[in-house]
Structures are given as structure tokens and as C-alpha cells.
Design a protein around this motif. Structure first.
Motif, mmCIF file in Angstrom:
data_model
loop_
_atom_site.group_PDB
_atom_site.id
_atom_site.type_symbol
_atom_site.label_atom_id
_atom_site.label_comp_id
_atom_site.label_asym_id
_atom_site.label_seq_id
_atom_site.Cartn_x
_atom_site.Cartn_y
_atom_site.Cartn_z
ATOM 1 N N LEU A 171 0.873 -1.301 0.016
ATOM 2 C CA LEU A 171 0.091 -0.052 0.027
ATOM 3 C C LEU A 171 0.911 1.315 -0.054
ATOM 4 O O LEU A 171 0.466 2.144 -0.708
ATOM 5 N N ASP A 172 2.134 1.168 0.689
ATOM 6 C CA ASP A 172 2.858 2.369 0.663
ATOM 7 C C ASP A 172 3.557 2.668 -0.481
ATOM 8 O O ASP A 172 3.795 3.627 -0.787
ATOM 9 N N THR A 173 3.463 1.834 -1.545
ATOM 10 C CA THR A 173 4.032 2.057 -3.010
ATOM 11 C C THR A 173 3.040 2.849 -3.595
ATOM 12 O O THR A 173 3.694 3.561 -4.646
ATOM 13 N N GLY A 174 1.885 3.110 -3.589
ATOM 14 C CA GLY A 174 0.823 3.880 -4.211
ATOM 15 C C GLY A 174 0.319 3.079 -5.240
ATOM 16 O O GLY A 174 -0.792 3.602 -5.917
ATOM 17 N N TYR A 175 0.654 1.972 -5.567
ATOM 18 C CA TYR A 175 0.331 1.210 -6.921
ATOM 19 C C TYR A 175 -1.144 0.416 -6.418
ATOM 20 O O TYR A 175 -1.779 -0.275 -7.088
ATOM 21 N N LEU A 176 -1.132 0.013 -4.979
ATOM 22 C CA LEU A 176 -2.206 -0.501 -4.507
ATOM 23 C C LEU A 176 -2.930 0.437 -3.229
ATOM 24 O O LEU A 176 -2.189 1.026 -2.554
ATOM 25 N N GLU A 177 -4.297 0.392 -3.321
ATOM 26 C CA GLU A 177 -4.995 1.416 -2.455
ATOM 27 C C GLU A 177 -5.847 0.326 -1.786
ATOM 28 O O GLU A 177 -6.730 -0.613 -2.300
ATOM 29 N N GLY A 178 -6.185 0.502 -0.405
ATOM 30 C CA GLY A 178 -7.240 -0.320 0.309
ATOM 31 C C GLY A 178 -6.691 -0.265 1.796
ATOM 32 O O GLY A 178 -5.940 0.468 2.423
ATOM 33 N N SER A 179 -7.129 -1.522 2.456
ATOM 34 C CA SER A 179 -6.945 -1.768 3.965
ATOM 35 C C SER A 179 -6.260 -3.061 4.213
ATOM 36 O O SER A 179 -6.242 -3.787 3.219
ATOM 37 N N THR A 180 -5.877 -3.279 5.337
ATOM 38 C CA THR A 180 -4.548 -4.255 5.574
ATOM 39 C C THR A 180 -5.576 -5.155 6.602
ATOM 40 O O THR A 180 -6.529 -4.841 7.214
ATOM 41 N N HIS A 190 -3.164 -0.052 -9.739
ATOM 42 C CA HIS A 190 -2.342 0.600 -10.908
ATOM 43 C C HIS A 190 -1.107 -0.252 -11.292
ATOM 44 O O HIS A 190 -0.504 -0.782 -10.359
ATOM 45 N N MET A 191 -0.783 0.252 -12.404
ATOM 46 C CA MET A 191 0.583 -0.350 -12.825
ATOM 47 C C MET A 191 1.276 0.727 -13.746
ATOM 48 O O MET A 191 0.649 1.342 -14.521
ATOM 49 N N ASP A 192 2.333 0.626 -13.773
ATOM 50 C CA ASP A 192 3.137 1.413 -14.650
ATOM 51 C C ASP A 192 4.689 0.753 -15.040
ATOM 52 O O ASP A 192 4.981 0.111 -14.028
ATOM 53 N N LYS A 193 5.486 1.544 -15.556
ATOM 54 C CA LYS A 193 6.928 0.881 -15.948
ATOM 55 C C LYS A 193 7.543 1.190 -14.666
ATOM 56 O O LYS A 193 8.816 0.641 -14.497
ATOM 57 N N GLN A 194 7.290 2.090 -13.942
ATOM 58 C CA GLN A 194 8.197 2.535 -12.742
ATOM 59 C C GLN A 194 8.028 1.696 -11.418
ATOM 60 O O GLN A 194 8.445 1.688 -10.514
ATOM 61 N N ILE A 201 5.939 -8.456 -8.599
ATOM 62 C CA ILE A 201 5.588 -9.914 -8.053
ATOM 63 C C ILE A 201 4.366 -10.147 -7.622
ATOM 64 O O ILE A 201 3.774 -11.203 -7.753
ATOM 65 N N PHE A 202 3.712 -9.090 -6.720
ATOM 66 C CA PHE A 202 2.233 -9.426 -6.377
ATOM 67 C C PHE A 202 1.348 -9.532 -7.400
ATOM 68 O O PHE A 202 0.610 -10.617 -7.546
ATOM 69 N N PHE A 203 1.570 -8.883 -8.467
ATOM 70 C CA PHE A 203 0.467 -8.933 -9.709
ATOM 71 C C PHE A 203 0.693 -10.239 -10.304
ATOM 72 O O PHE A 203 -0.241 -10.960 -10.899
#
Length: 250
Positions: A171-180, A190-194, A201-203
Motif C-alpha cells: 500500500l505504501d508504494t501507491g500502486y495498491l490502495e485499500g486496507s490491511t 495501478h501499474m506502470d513501468k516504474q 511480483i504481487f500482480f
């Protein structure tokens, strides 16, 4: 009044152009390759970035041009995109920021035709799939539908298998949003080249997205934990004995 009339006429022409149900090359014969682009959304217009290979022949759409005009599909509409014989290129959802589908209609071989295609979420992800219009299986007998109808639901199906510390990190990466936690859930992906290795690995491995997230071992850059992701990515190439594909946006 004159300016208003001119504006109204221009707007009507623009809307008509958007609603065009046949796009691509003007020359089409039965048996030529074609991609039907279906928009199942009742409210959203879907716009696809179209790319062509530099060596595409004159018979193919774009004839050697890279970035081509966007393909626009209105809510509830299906566009017949006539790509022309010999076309190699790509269609990427969300104006290029979504799932990208690479297609190759040059699989001619006496008695053994193959159309090649794959789904790529390396640059972005959207709720979009591609497969043979006939619903036939891959030549190797496996399912032929590439991409995901609901990327968020697919990610959520794997979220509970991830420990809470890893959830927080993702979640801290910003590519996934939600709760733990055990009752946690994702609200956006979300996804991009960066994106970093943990996100890839998660996706790619944990959520098993039906597309390649990592460019694969062909890039020759995989090391450490990314070796497994690269090996998985290598599996995402489909071939079918038809020249008719359907891209469906949800």
C-alpha cells in the motif's frame, strides 16, 4: 446565430466520427484479419491507443507507421477494426494507460495458420480482454482469453494470502490502495513501468493476473526474485487458428 449553427454542425460531424462502427483500412475481403472492439459499459467511452510495426506492409493499417489515430468505441458499441493483411501492432486501453494487447497476423504457413497475441500490463492495467471471436481454444488446447475482466477483483482474491506487513508495504508504494489485515480489502490497483519488484511480483505471481507484468526473460534483465516473475511472463503468449479476434472492454 451563424457561429452557433457552424458549431452545432461541427459537433454533429465529430459525434458521427466517434460513432463510426468500421475503422481501420477501407479495403476488406472475407478472410482478412479483423478485430472487433466491444464496449460493454453503458456509460463510458473507451479509447484505445493503436500502434503499428515499422515494417507493416501497404496492405496493413497504418502501413509502417508507429503511433496511429486512437480507436474510439462509444458505450454499448462494437467497432469492427479492419487491420488489413500482414498487420502487426498493439491496442492499449485507456488511451495507452491500460492493458496493452499485441497482435500478429503474419502467421501464414501452408496448412498451419496462427494468429499470435498477448496481454501486457507492464505499462498499465484496465478491465479488458482479448480472444478469438469464435471462442475457440488456443492451439495447445488451453483457454484463449487474455487479460482480466476485473483487475481489482483478481487482486483482491489474492490479498488475503499476503501477510499484513507485506500488505502495508504494498500500500505504501501507491500502486495498491485499500486496507490491511484479515478483513482488509483493496479499493484500487495501478501499474506502470516504474513499479518496483514487490508490486510486479504481487500482480504477476501472487494475484496471477492473466497477462504479463514483467517483460519476461527475453529482456535478459531478470535477477533474484524477478527470475520467477520473468519465467511466468514468458507463458503469456497465445496462438489460435483464426484471423478474427475480439477485444472486450468492461
Amino acid at each position: 446565430m451563424r457561429s452557433l449553427t457552424v458549431f452545432s454542425a461541427a459537433a454533429a460531424l465529430f459525434t458521427a466520427a466517434l460513432a463510426q462502427k468500421i475503422q481501420g483500412v477501407s479495403h476488406y475481403s472475407p478472410g482478412d484479419p479483423i478485430i472487433h472492439i466491444e464496449n460493454t459499459s453503458p456509460t463510458e467511452t473507451h479509447v484505445y491507443k493503436v500502434e503499428g510495426n515499422a515494417d507493416n506492409p501497404p496492405s496493413a493499417y497504418g502501413a509502417g507507421n508507429g503511433n496511429l489515430p486512437m480507436a474510439t468505441v462509444l458505450p454499448g458499441q462494437t467497432v469492427d477494426f479492419q487491420v488489413g493483411p500482414g498487420f502487426i501492432g498493439a491496442f492499449a486501453g485507456s488511451e495507452g494507460a491500460g492493458t496493452r494487447f499485441e497482435v500478429n497476423f503474419r502467421g501464414d504457413s501452408p496448412g498451419d495458420y496462427k494468429t499470435w497475441y498477448n496481454s501486457d500490463m507492464e505499462f498499465g492495467m484496465s478491465n479488458t480482454t482479448i480472444g478469438p471471436t469464435s471462442g475457440s481454444k488456443q492451439i495447445n488446447g488451453k483457454d484463449s482469453l487474455a487479460g482480466e475482466q476485473d483487475c481489482l477483483a483478481k487482486a483482491n482474491s489474492a490479498w488475503g494470502s499476503v501477510d499484513e506487513a507485506t500488505q502495508r508495504h504494498l500500500l505504501d508504494t501507491g500502486y495498491l490502495e485499500g486496507s490491511t489485515g484479515g478483513n482488509g480489502a483493496l479499493t484500487a490497483v495501478h501499474m506502470d513501468k516504474q513499479a518496483g519488484e514487490d508490486v510486479v511480483i504481487f500482480f504477476q505471481i501472487t494475484a496471477e493476473m492473466n497477462a504479463y507484468i514483467n517483460p519476461g526473460s527475453v529482456a535478459g534483465k531478470a535477477s533474484g526474485r524477478m527470475v520467477a516473475a520473468a519465467a511466468t511472463a514468458d507463458l503469456f503468449s497465445w496462438s489460435v487458428a483464426t484471423k478474427e479476434l475480439t477485444i472486450t472492454g468492461y
